[in-house]
Design a protein around this motif. Structure first.
Motif, PDB file in Angstrom:
ATOM      1  N   PHE A  79       0.861  -1.181   0.000  1.00  0.00           N
ATOM      2  CA  PHE A  79       0.000   0.000   0.000  1.00  0.00           C
ATOM      3  C   PHE A  79       0.898   1.232   0.000  1.00  0.00           C
ATOM      4  N   LEU A  80       0.827   2.014  -1.079  1.00  0.00           N
ATOM      5  CA  LEU A  80       1.701   3.179  -1.263  1.00  0.00           C
ATOM      6  C   LEU A  80       0.999   4.474  -0.882  1.00  0.00           C
ATOM      7  N   THR A  81       1.763   5.359  -0.236  1.00  0.00           N
ATOM      8  CA  THR A  81       1.241   6.690   0.099  1.00  0.00           C
ATOM      9  C   THR A  81       2.336   7.725  -0.107  1.00  0.00           C
ATOM     10  N   GLY A  82       1.927   8.971  -0.326  1.00  0.00           N
ATOM     11  CA  GLY A  82       2.899  10.052  -0.385  1.00  0.00           C
ATOM     12  C   GLY A  82       3.460  10.318   1.001  1.00  0.00           C
ATOM     13  N   GLY A  83       4.658  10.906   1.071  1.00  0.00           N
ATOM     14  CA  GLY A  83       5.256  11.243   2.353  1.00  0.00           C
ATOM     15  C   GLY A  83       5.637  10.010   3.142  1.00  0.00           C
ATOM     16  N   ASP A  84       5.472  10.090   4.470  1.00  0.00           N
ATOM     17  CA  ASP A  84       5.714   8.936   5.321  1.00  0.00           C
ATOM     18  C   ASP A  84       4.432   8.136   5.440  1.00  0.00           C
ATOM     19  N   THR A  85       4.573   6.849   5.615  1.00  0.00           N
ATOM     20  CA  THR A  85       3.422   5.968   5.496  1.00  0.00           C
ATOM     21  C   THR A  85       2.419   6.055   6.638  1.00  0.00           C
ATOM     22  N   MET A  86       2.822   6.567   7.808  1.00  0.00           N
ATOM     23  CA  MET A  86       1.909   6.566   8.941  1.00  0.00           C
ATOM     24  C   MET A  86       1.615   7.966   9.476  1.00  0.00           C
ATOM     25  N   VAL A  87       1.851   8.997   8.680  1.00  0.00           N
ATOM     26  CA  VAL A  87       1.543  10.349   9.133  1.00  0.00           C
ATOM     27  C   VAL A  87       0.041  10.556   9.235  1.00  0.00           C
ATOM     28  N   SER A  88      -0.714   9.982   8.320  1.00  0.00           N
ATOM     29  CA  SER A  88      -2.166  10.142   8.318  1.00  0.00           C
ATOM     30  C   SER A  88      -2.829   9.122   9.240  1.00  0.00           C
ATOM     31  N   THR A  89      -3.795   9.573  10.040  1.00  0.00           N
ATOM     32  CA  THR A  89      -4.535   8.659  10.920  1.00  0.00           C
ATOM     33  C   THR A  89      -5.327   7.638  10.109  1.00  0.00           C
ATOM     34  N   THR A  90      -5.658   7.992   8.859  1.00  0.00           N
ATOM     35  CA  THR A  90      -6.342   7.051   7.967  1.00  0.00           C
ATOM     36  C   THR A  90      -5.517   5.774   7.793  1.00  0.00           C
ATOM     37  N   HIS A  91      -4.217   5.931   7.677  1.00  0.00           N
ATOM     38  CA  HIS A  91      -3.350   4.783   7.448  1.00  0.00           C
ATOM     39  C   HIS A  91      -3.175   3.963   8.725  1.00  0.00           C
ATOM     40  N   VAL A  92      -3.155   4.638   9.862  1.00  0.00           N
ATOM     41  CA  VAL A  92      -3.095   3.924  11.139  1.00  0.00           C
ATOM     42  C   VAL A  92      -4.340   3.057  11.303  1.00  0.00           C
ATOM     43  N   ASP A  93      -5.502   3.629  10.982  1.00  0.00           N
ATOM     44  CA  ASP A  93      -6.754   2.890  11.074  1.00  0.00           C
ATOM     45  C   ASP A  93      -6.743   1.675  10.149  1.00  0.00           C
ATOM     46  N   LEU A  94      -6.202   1.858   8.954  1.00  0.00           N
ATOM     47  CA  LEU A  94      -6.133   0.763   7.986  1.00  0.00           C
ATOM     48  C   LEU A  94      -5.235  -0.364   8.500  1.00  0.00           C
ATOM     49  N   ARG A  95      -4.138   0.011   9.119  1.00  0.00           N
ATOM     50  CA  ARG A  95      -3.234  -0.995   9.678  1.00  0.00           C
ATOM     51  C   ARG A  95      -3.912  -1.778  10.797  1.00  0.00           C
ATOM     52  N   LEU A  96      -4.658  -1.075  11.653  1.00  0.00           N
ATOM     53  CA  LEU A  96      -5.354  -1.741  12.748  1.00  0.00           C
ATOM     54  C   LEU A  96      -6.425  -2.694  12.220  1.00  0.00           C
ATOM     55  N   ARG A  97      -7.107  -2.299  11.148  1.00  0.00           N
ATOM     56  CA  ARG A  97      -8.102  -3.183  10.541  1.00  0.00           C
ATOM     57  C   ARG A  97      -7.453  -4.470  10.044  1.00  0.00           C
ATOM     58  N   ALA A  98      -6.294  -4.310   9.395  1.00  0.00           N
ATOM     59  CA  ALA A  98      -5.589  -5.483   8.873  1.00  0.00           C
ATOM     60  C   ALA A  98      -5.167  -6.406  10.009  1.00  0.00           C
ATOM     61  N   MET A  99      -4.675  -5.843  11.096  1.00  0.00           N
ATOM     62  CA  MET A  99      -4.233  -6.644  12.225  1.00  0.00           C
ATOM     63  C   MET A  99      -5.410  -7.397  12.859  1.00  0.00           C
TER      64      MET A  99
END
Length: 267
Positions: A79-99
């Motif tokens: 999963f690619l994102t601009g900047g750093d991968t975990m700056v956005s809370t959206t991406h943190v939420d996505l990681r938690l869903r996957a876990m």
């Protein structure tokens, strides 16, 4: 495995070697570009360098219906994102869903605007308070234009504690990329509504195209900076608190701030 990869600031070449290796080993590559995007490249250039097809996801596919996560149960998904991968809370939420789905996750970090701003301006990173985003105005159900006052409040809170504010600018599918000029105008409209005069005489710093070979960095009093043309996006804004003398000198040298900001340190 689901691997989150931060692509960096500007173009397809900002990715790390670890990121390239993870993409090479992936069965599927997804990306989202609504929280941030690389302005110095195209999807075709990215696919050419990474040698993989990239499926760009919508906001809904990331935040509301990430059914594509199912593939990561049995395949290597990136999963690619601009900047750093975990700056956005959206991406943190996505990681938690996957876990929660029992999917292993991995992070490959990329350069972030949060640290790049310090390098480009000379402002010290430990002096930044809470960051905030200035959203585009919207029209209410009653037909009234609504300007969020939250960014103004966050800036004032940081100033009261002697902290700088990193101000992210809205990216909207219809309204486009907000500029420093638009953001400052919105902040001044909030200030005028409150009959206050806190920001209008302060120094602000505008930055455009961080990570490129020719980034623009300009510091001036807000009333003057709001009319300054920083050029093409992406833009980001900083509202500094009172500066340390090294910060003030850096703003003069790196961002062409008025020499007057040095006077308080020379008294």
């Amino acid at each position: 495995m689901l691997t989150f990869i931060g692509l960096g600031l500007f173009d397809e070449k900002d990715i790390s070697l670890k990121g390239l290796e993870a993409i090479a080993q992936a069965n599927r590559v997804y990306a989202e570009f609504y929280t941030s995007r690389l302005m110095g490249t195209t999807l075709e250039k990215m696919e050419g360098l990474y040698n993989k097809k990239i499926q760009v996801l919508s906001r809904e596919e990331v935040e509301q219906c990430p059914s594509w996560l199912e593939h990561a149960r049995n395949e290597n998904v990136v999963f690619l994102t601009g900047g750093d991968t975990m700056v956005s809370t959206t991406h943190v939420d996505l990681r938690l869903r996957a876990m929660e789905m029992g999917i292993s996750t991995k992070l490959v970090h990329g350069s972030s605007i949060s640290s790049a701003v310090c390098g480009l301006t000379g402002l010290q990173n430990y002096r930044f308070g809470k960051a905030v985003t200035v959203p585009h105005p919207y029209t209410s159900s009653r037909g009234k234009t609504v300007i969020s006052e939250t960014p103004y409040d966050i800036i004032l809170q940081n100033l009261e504690h002697g902290l700088h504010t990193l101000v992210f600018l809205d990216i909207d599918k219809e309204k486009g990329y907000m500029t420093v000029n638009q953001a400052l105008d919105l902040l001044l409209q909030v200030e005028a509504k409150r009959s206050a005069k806190i920001l209008q005489d302060r120094i602000a710093v505008g930055i455009a195209r961080a990570g490129s070979d020719s980034p623009a960095v300009a510091a001036d009093h807000i009333q003057s900076l709001k009319d300054f043309d920083l050029g093409a996006p992406l833009h980001i804004l900083v509202i500094p608190a009172d500066t340390h003398f090294v910060e003030a000198e850096a703003l003069v040298q790196l961002a062409h701030a008025p020499m007057s900001i040095l006077e308080v340190h020379n008294q």
